[in-house]
Design a protein around this motif. Structure first.
Motif, PDB file in Angstrom:
ATOM      1  N   MET A  33       2.000   4.790  -2.020  1.00  0.00           N
ATOM      2  CA  MET A  33       0.545   4.786  -1.985  1.00  0.00           C
ATOM      3  C   MET A  33       0.091   5.865  -1.020  1.00  0.00           C
ATOM      4  N   ALA A  34      -0.963   6.568  -1.390  1.00  0.00           N
ATOM      5  CA  ALA A  34      -1.395   7.696  -0.581  1.00  0.00           C
ATOM      6  C   ALA A  34      -2.909   7.815  -0.570  1.00  0.00           C
ATOM      7  N   TRP A  35      -3.376   8.564   0.404  1.00  0.00           N
ATOM      8  CA  TRP A  35      -4.767   8.988   0.480  1.00  0.00           C
ATOM      9  C   TRP A  35      -4.798  10.511   0.411  1.00  0.00           C
ATOM     10  N   PHE A  36      -5.689  11.005  -0.406  1.00  0.00           N
ATOM     11  CA  PHE A  36      -5.997  12.429  -0.496  1.00  0.00           C
ATOM     12  C   PHE A  36      -7.479  12.600  -0.181  1.00  0.00           C
ATOM     13  N   ARG A  37      -7.876  13.821   0.054  1.00  0.00           N
ATOM     14  CA  ARG A  37      -9.293  14.099   0.241  1.00  0.00           C
ATOM     15  C   ARG A  37      -9.644  15.439  -0.373  1.00  0.00           C
ATOM     16  N   PHE A  46      -3.480  16.417   0.536  1.00  0.00           N
ATOM     17  CA  PHE A  46      -2.780  15.232   1.001  1.00  0.00           C
ATOM     18  C   PHE A  46      -3.250  14.858   2.402  1.00  0.00           C
ATOM     19  N   VAL A  47      -3.432  13.565   2.629  1.00  0.00           N
ATOM     20  CA  VAL A  47      -3.816  13.074   3.949  1.00  0.00           C
ATOM     21  C   VAL A  47      -2.694  12.218   4.544  1.00  0.00           C
ATOM     22  N   ALA A  48      -2.283  11.186   3.814  1.00  0.00           N
ATOM     23  CA  ALA A  48      -1.267  10.268   4.320  1.00  0.00           C
ATOM     24  C   ALA A  48      -0.683   9.473   3.166  1.00  0.00           C
ATOM     25  N   SER A  49       0.537   8.984   3.372  1.00  0.00           N
ATOM     26  CA  SER A  49       1.161   8.133   2.359  1.00  0.00           C
ATOM     27  C   SER A  49       2.062   7.106   3.023  1.00  0.00           C
ATOM     28  N   ILE A  50       2.369   6.066   2.258  1.00  0.00           N
ATOM     29  CA  ILE A  50       3.221   4.996   2.755  1.00  0.00           C
ATOM     30  C   ILE A  50       4.131   4.520   1.624  1.00  0.00           C
ATOM     31  N   ARG A  51       5.393   4.342   1.958  1.00  0.00           N
ATOM     32  CA  ARG A  51       6.338   3.763   1.002  1.00  0.00           C
ATOM     33  C   ARG A  51       6.145   2.247   1.030  1.00  0.00           C
ATOM     34  N   TRP A  52       5.965   1.659  -0.153  1.00  0.00           N
ATOM     35  CA  TRP A  52       5.570   0.259  -0.179  1.00  0.00           C
ATOM     36  C   TRP A  52       6.644  -0.657   0.394  1.00  0.00           C
ATOM     37  N   LEU A  53       7.911  -0.369   0.112  1.00  0.00           N
ATOM     38  CA  LEU A  53       8.966  -1.260   0.573  1.00  0.00           C
ATOM     39  C   LEU A  53       9.270  -1.053   2.054  1.00  0.00           C
ATOM     40  N   ALA A  74       0.347  -8.784   0.695  1.00  0.00           N
ATOM     41  CA  ALA A  74      -0.204 -10.006   0.117  1.00  0.00           C
ATOM     42  C   ALA A  74      -1.504  -9.731  -0.616  1.00  0.00           C
ATOM     43  N   GLU A  75      -2.291  -8.817  -0.076  1.00  0.00           N
ATOM     44  CA  GLU A  75      -3.588  -8.510  -0.669  1.00  0.00           C
ATOM     45  C   GLU A  75      -3.523  -7.331  -1.622  1.00  0.00           C
ATOM     46  N   ASN A  76      -2.347  -6.689  -1.711  1.00  0.00           N
ATOM     47  CA  ASN A  76      -2.203  -5.527  -2.594  1.00  0.00           C
ATOM     48  C   ASN A  76      -3.186  -4.414  -2.238  1.00  0.00           C
ATOM     49  N   THR A  77      -3.324  -4.176  -0.941  1.00  0.00           N
ATOM     50  CA  THR A  77      -4.246  -3.150  -0.497  1.00  0.00           C
ATOM     51  C   THR A  77      -3.552  -2.175   0.447  1.00  0.00           C
ATOM     52  N   VAL A  78      -4.109  -0.990   0.521  1.00  0.00           N
ATOM     53  CA  VAL A  78      -3.640   0.003   1.488  1.00  0.00           C
ATOM     54  C   VAL A  78      -4.865   0.540   2.216  1.00  0.00           C
ATOM     55  N   ASP A  79      -4.770   0.598   3.523  1.00  0.00           N
ATOM     56  CA  ASP A  79      -5.899   1.015   4.353  1.00  0.00           C
ATOM     57  C   ASP A  79      -5.619   2.344   5.044  1.00  0.00           C
ATOM     58  N   VAL A  92     -14.577  13.662   0.097  1.00  0.00           N
ATOM     59  CA  VAL A  92     -14.381  12.461  -0.709  1.00  0.00           C
ATOM     60  C   VAL A  92     -12.913  12.084  -0.584  1.00  0.00           C
ATOM     61  N   TYR A  93     -12.675  10.842  -0.208  1.00  0.00           N
ATOM     62  CA  TYR A  93     -11.313  10.365  -0.015  1.00  0.00           C
ATOM     63  C   TYR A  93     -10.897   9.531  -1.225  1.00  0.00           C
ATOM     64  N   TYR A  94      -9.695   9.826  -1.713  1.00  0.00           N
ATOM     65  CA  TYR A  94      -9.162   9.148  -2.880  1.00  0.00           C
ATOM     66  C   TYR A  94      -7.860   8.445  -2.530  1.00  0.00           C
TER      67      TYR A  94
END
Length: 121
Positions: A33-37, A46-53, A74-79, A92-94
């Motif tokens: 999961m990642a954030w771009f802008r 690219f801004v940041a990313s995280i490996r889910w596991l 648990a909430e299936n969200t990434v902040d 604009v952040y995606y």
């Protein structure tokens, strides 16, 4: 999979905002999961990313030490917690999802609709 980004707004330089991205379906352990802008007239970056596991995180140099990406399985969200914001962070952040790690937007399969962040000087 649908991704819904929220949390953007107007903030003064030096302030903070927290963006959130909710996925409509389960995020699998292999996903990234990642954030771009994207600022006006500029390419999406690219801004940041995280490996889910593993929760391993990666950041663009321009946001290191200021932004933090995190997940809530648990909430299936990434902040994305954004501190010490600068006018050049305005964009604009995606949020996006990929199957393998990448800093390139073209490698991401699913995208949220974007949320606008404006940092005033």
């Amino acid at each position: 999979v649908q991704l819904q980004a929220s949390g953007g707004g107007l903030v003064q330089a030096g302030g903070s905002l927290r963006l959130s991205c909710a996925a409509s379906a389960r995020i699998y352990s292999s996903n990234i999961m990642a954030w771009f802008r994207q600022a006006p007239g500029k390419e999406r970056e690219f801004v940041a990313s995280i490996r889910w596991l593993s929760r391993s995180t990666y950041y663009a140099d321009s946001v290191k030490e200021r932004f933090t990406i995190s997940k809530d399985g648990a909430e299936n969200t990434v902040d994305l917690q954004m501190n010490s914001l600068k006018p050049e962070d305005s964009a604009v952040y995606y949020c996006a999802m990929a199957r393998t790690y990448s800093r390139y937007a073209k490698e991401y399969d699913y995208w949220g609709q974007g949320t606008l962040v404006t940092v005033s000087s």
